[in-house]
Design a protein around this motif. Structure first.
Motif, PDB file in Angstrom:
ATOM      1  N   ARG A 118       0.730  -1.323  -0.121  1.00 27.15           N
ATOM      2  CA  ARG A 118      -0.145  -0.190   0.022  1.00 27.15           C
ATOM      3  C   ARG A 118       0.778   1.053   0.046  1.00 27.15           C
ATOM      4  N   PRO A 119       1.968   1.509   0.888  1.00 25.60           N
ATOM      5  CA  PRO A 119       2.383   2.726   0.820  1.00 25.60           C
ATOM      6  C   PRO A 119       3.346   2.985  -0.518  1.00 25.60           C
ATOM      7  N   TYR A 120       3.779   1.811  -1.057  1.00 26.76           N
ATOM      8  CA  TYR A 120       4.652   1.887  -2.270  1.00 26.76           C
ATOM      9  C   TYR A 120       3.497   2.368  -3.502  1.00 26.76           C
ATOM     10  N   VAL A 121       2.439   1.848  -3.406  1.00 27.97           N
ATOM     11  CA  VAL A 121       1.324   2.054  -4.489  1.00 27.97           C
ATOM     12  C   VAL A 121       0.775   3.546  -4.421  1.00 27.97           C
ATOM     13  N   ILE A 122       0.697   4.217  -3.093  1.00 26.12           N
ATOM     14  CA  ILE A 122       0.296   5.379  -3.074  1.00 26.12           C
ATOM     15  C   ILE A 122       1.327   6.375  -3.433  1.00 26.12           C
ATOM     16  N   VAL A 123       2.608   6.159  -3.246  1.00 24.24           N
ATOM     17  CA  VAL A 123       3.588   7.086  -3.886  1.00 24.24           C
ATOM     18  C   VAL A 123       3.593   6.730  -5.417  1.00 24.24           C
ATOM     19  N   GLY A 124       3.493   5.449  -5.628  1.00 23.51           N
ATOM     20  CA  GLY A 124       3.552   5.348  -7.294  1.00 23.51           C
ATOM     21  C   GLY A 124       2.357   6.227  -7.941  1.00 23.51           C
ATOM     22  N   ALA A 125       1.215   6.150  -7.230  1.00 23.03           N
ATOM     23  CA  ALA A 125       0.102   6.706  -7.725  1.00 23.03           C
ATOM     24  C   ALA A 125       0.437   8.344  -8.250  1.00 23.03           C
ATOM     25  N   PHE A 126       1.225   9.003  -7.023  1.00 20.36           N
ATOM     26  CA  PHE A 126       1.334  10.268  -7.217  1.00 20.36           C
ATOM     27  C   PHE A 126       2.366  10.503  -8.338  1.00 20.36           C
ATOM     28  N   ILE A 127       3.321   9.458  -8.603  1.00 22.23           N
ATOM     29  CA  ILE A 127       4.418   9.525  -9.652  1.00 22.23           C
ATOM     30  C   ILE A 127       3.609   9.478 -11.017  1.00 22.23           C
ATOM     31  N   VAL A 128       2.598   8.447 -11.191  1.00 28.42           N
ATOM     32  CA  VAL A 128       2.063   8.507 -12.263  1.00 28.42           C
ATOM     33  C   VAL A 128       1.178   9.845 -12.744  1.00 28.42           C
ATOM     34  N   GLY A 129       0.534  10.201 -11.512  1.00 28.57           N
ATOM     35  CA  GLY A 129      -0.308  11.438 -11.805  1.00 28.57           C
ATOM     36  C   GLY A 129       0.649  12.643 -12.150  1.00 28.57           C
ATOM     37  N   LEU A 177      -7.678   4.842  -4.397  1.00 28.15           N
ATOM     38  CA  LEU A 177      -8.993   4.350  -3.822  1.00 28.15           C
ATOM     39  C   LEU A 177      -9.377   2.999  -4.643  1.00 28.15           C
ATOM     40  N   LEU A 178      -9.158   3.008  -5.796  1.00 26.54           N
ATOM     41  CA  LEU A 178      -9.361   1.956  -6.798  1.00 26.54           C
ATOM     42  C   LEU A 178      -8.787   0.695  -6.562  1.00 26.54           C
ATOM     43  N   TYR A 179      -7.329   0.841  -6.095  1.00 29.80           N
ATOM     44  CA  TYR A 179      -6.573  -0.167  -5.436  1.00 29.80           C
ATOM     45  C   TYR A 179      -7.146  -0.563  -4.349  1.00 29.80           C
ATOM     46  N   GLU A 180      -7.542  -0.125  -3.393  1.00 27.29           N
ATOM     47  CA  GLU A 180      -8.105  -0.473  -2.264  1.00 27.29           C
ATOM     48  C   GLU A 180      -9.567  -1.147  -2.436  1.00 27.29           C
ATOM     49  N   ILE A 181     -10.035  -0.866  -3.373  1.00 28.54           N
ATOM     50  CA  ILE A 181     -11.442  -1.572  -3.914  1.00 28.54           C
ATOM     51  C   ILE A 181     -11.028  -2.818  -4.318  1.00 28.54           C
ATOM     52  N   GLY A 182     -10.092  -2.737  -5.127  1.00 33.30           N
ATOM     53  CA  GLY A 182      -9.414  -3.979  -5.696  1.00 33.30           C
ATOM     54  C   GLY A 182      -9.003  -5.067  -4.704  1.00 33.30           C
ATOM     55  N   ILE A 183      -8.487  -4.463  -3.580  1.00 30.53           N
ATOM     56  CA  ILE A 183      -8.196  -5.571  -2.599  1.00 30.53           C
ATOM     57  C   ILE A 183      -9.387  -6.001  -1.923  1.00 30.53           C
ATOM     58  N   ILE A 184     -10.358  -5.132  -1.626  1.00 27.73           N
ATOM     59  CA  ILE A 184     -11.765  -5.709  -0.906  1.00 27.73           C
ATOM     60  C   ILE A 184     -12.162  -6.556  -1.811  1.00 27.73           C
ATOM     61  N   LEU A 185     -12.149  -6.512  -3.179  1.00 35.50           N
ATOM     62  CA  LEU A 185     -13.131  -7.526  -3.977  1.00 35.50           C
ATOM     63  C   LEU A 185     -12.230  -8.590  -4.222  1.00 35.50           C
ATOM     64  N   ALA A 186     -10.937  -8.478  -4.071  1.00 30.24           N
ATOM     65  CA  ALA A 186     -10.012  -9.770  -4.292  1.00 30.24           C
ATOM     66  C   ALA A 186     -10.250 -10.760  -3.123  1.00 30.24           C
ATOM     67  N   ASN A 187     -10.361  -9.855  -2.226  1.00 32.92           N
ATOM     68  CA  ASN A 187     -10.448 -10.646  -0.817  1.00 32.92           C
ATOM     69  C   ASN A 187     -11.795 -11.557  -0.719  1.00 32.92           C
ATOM     70  N   LEU A 188     -12.729 -10.934  -1.438  1.00 30.95           N
ATOM     71  CA  LEU A 188     -14.285 -11.530  -1.368  1.00 30.95           C
ATOM     72  C   LEU A 188     -14.208 -12.630  -2.287  1.00 30.95           C
TER      73      LEU A 188
END
Length: 234
Positions: A192-203, A223-234
């Motif tokens: 998660r921390p790396y994804v957040i940093v990566g998201a801002f780099i992509v932006g 936020l979509l990454y977090e949604i993906g984690i929730i759905l993948a967990n289901l």
């Protein structure tokens, strides 16, 4: 060996046939849309035109740009209209090689991919463009006529549509990665921390060089990454 070659060539023939069907479908939709190319471009340009100062307008620096750019818009719209058919042709080509459980997963993910891509484009058009263009209009120095070439505007808008469309595919990508065993949900949470940093780099890479644009791409991506984690967990 001869049997394998025959199978290979039969796949090539099938791929060619499906590509021809896609081209024909795009052409059939494009022909009537071409008559409304000017109106389609006006709709595409509406977010910028709404923020231009009084008397502001777009310009064309290329002799044939006033014709080609609206036609490009009509062609792009035609492709979006037939996108479900395009994906169906791709699906029909690869489906015989999939197992039953893979087919059961692929269809919902394919439908979700189309829907999320269009949602991403809608977010760019209705939220991102008005915000960014409004910021640019206010930031323009006194006495500077802020106008843009229609070709450059089309390229910018197309890039943003693709960037946000792909960004909104993140939940599908996360689910696929978990499903095929490349990564698990626990590892995704650790990233998660790396994804957040990566998201801002992509932006920062794909949007104009201002903080608002960067946030408007980075925050949905996270936020979509977090949604993906929730759905993948289901």
């Amino acid at each position: 060996m001869a049997e394998e070659q025959e199978t290979f060539f039969s796949h090539l023939v099938e791929l060619r046939d499906r590509l021809i069907r896609i081209v024909i479908a795009v052409g059939v939709v494009f022909v009537p849309l071409a008559f409304f190319a000017r109106e389609l471009y006006s709709v595409l340009a509406a977010p910028l035109l709404a923020t231009l100062p009084a008397g502001g307008q777009m310009i064309a620096t290329d002799v044939v740009g006033v014709f080609l750019v609206p036609m490009k818009v009509a062609l792009a719209v035609a492709f979006l209209v037939v996108l479900p058919y395009v994906l169906y042709q791709i699906w029909a080509f690869v489906a015989p090689a999939l197992y039953a459980h893979e087919k059961k997963l692929a269809m919902p993910l394919l439908a979700a991919s189309v829907i999320l891509f269009f949602i991403g484009m809608g977010f760019a058009y209705f939220a991102f463009f008005p915000m960014v263009f409004g910021f640019m209009a206010q930031f323009a120095p006194e006495g500077v006529a802020w106008m843009t070439d229609i070709e450059k505007y089309f390229s910018f808008v197309l890039t943003m549509f693709l960037a946000f469309g792909v960004t909104f595919e993140v939940p599908v990508i996360v689910i696929v990665l978990v499903k095929i065993g490349v990564v698990d949900v626990v590892k995704l949470r650790e990233w998660r921390p790396y994804v957040i940093v990566g998201a801002f780099i992509v932006g920062a890479v794909f949007t104009p060089p201002d903080v608002i644009s960067q946030f408007m791409m980075a925050v949905p991506l996270w936020l979509l990454y977090e949604i993906g984690i929730i759905l993948a967990n289901l």
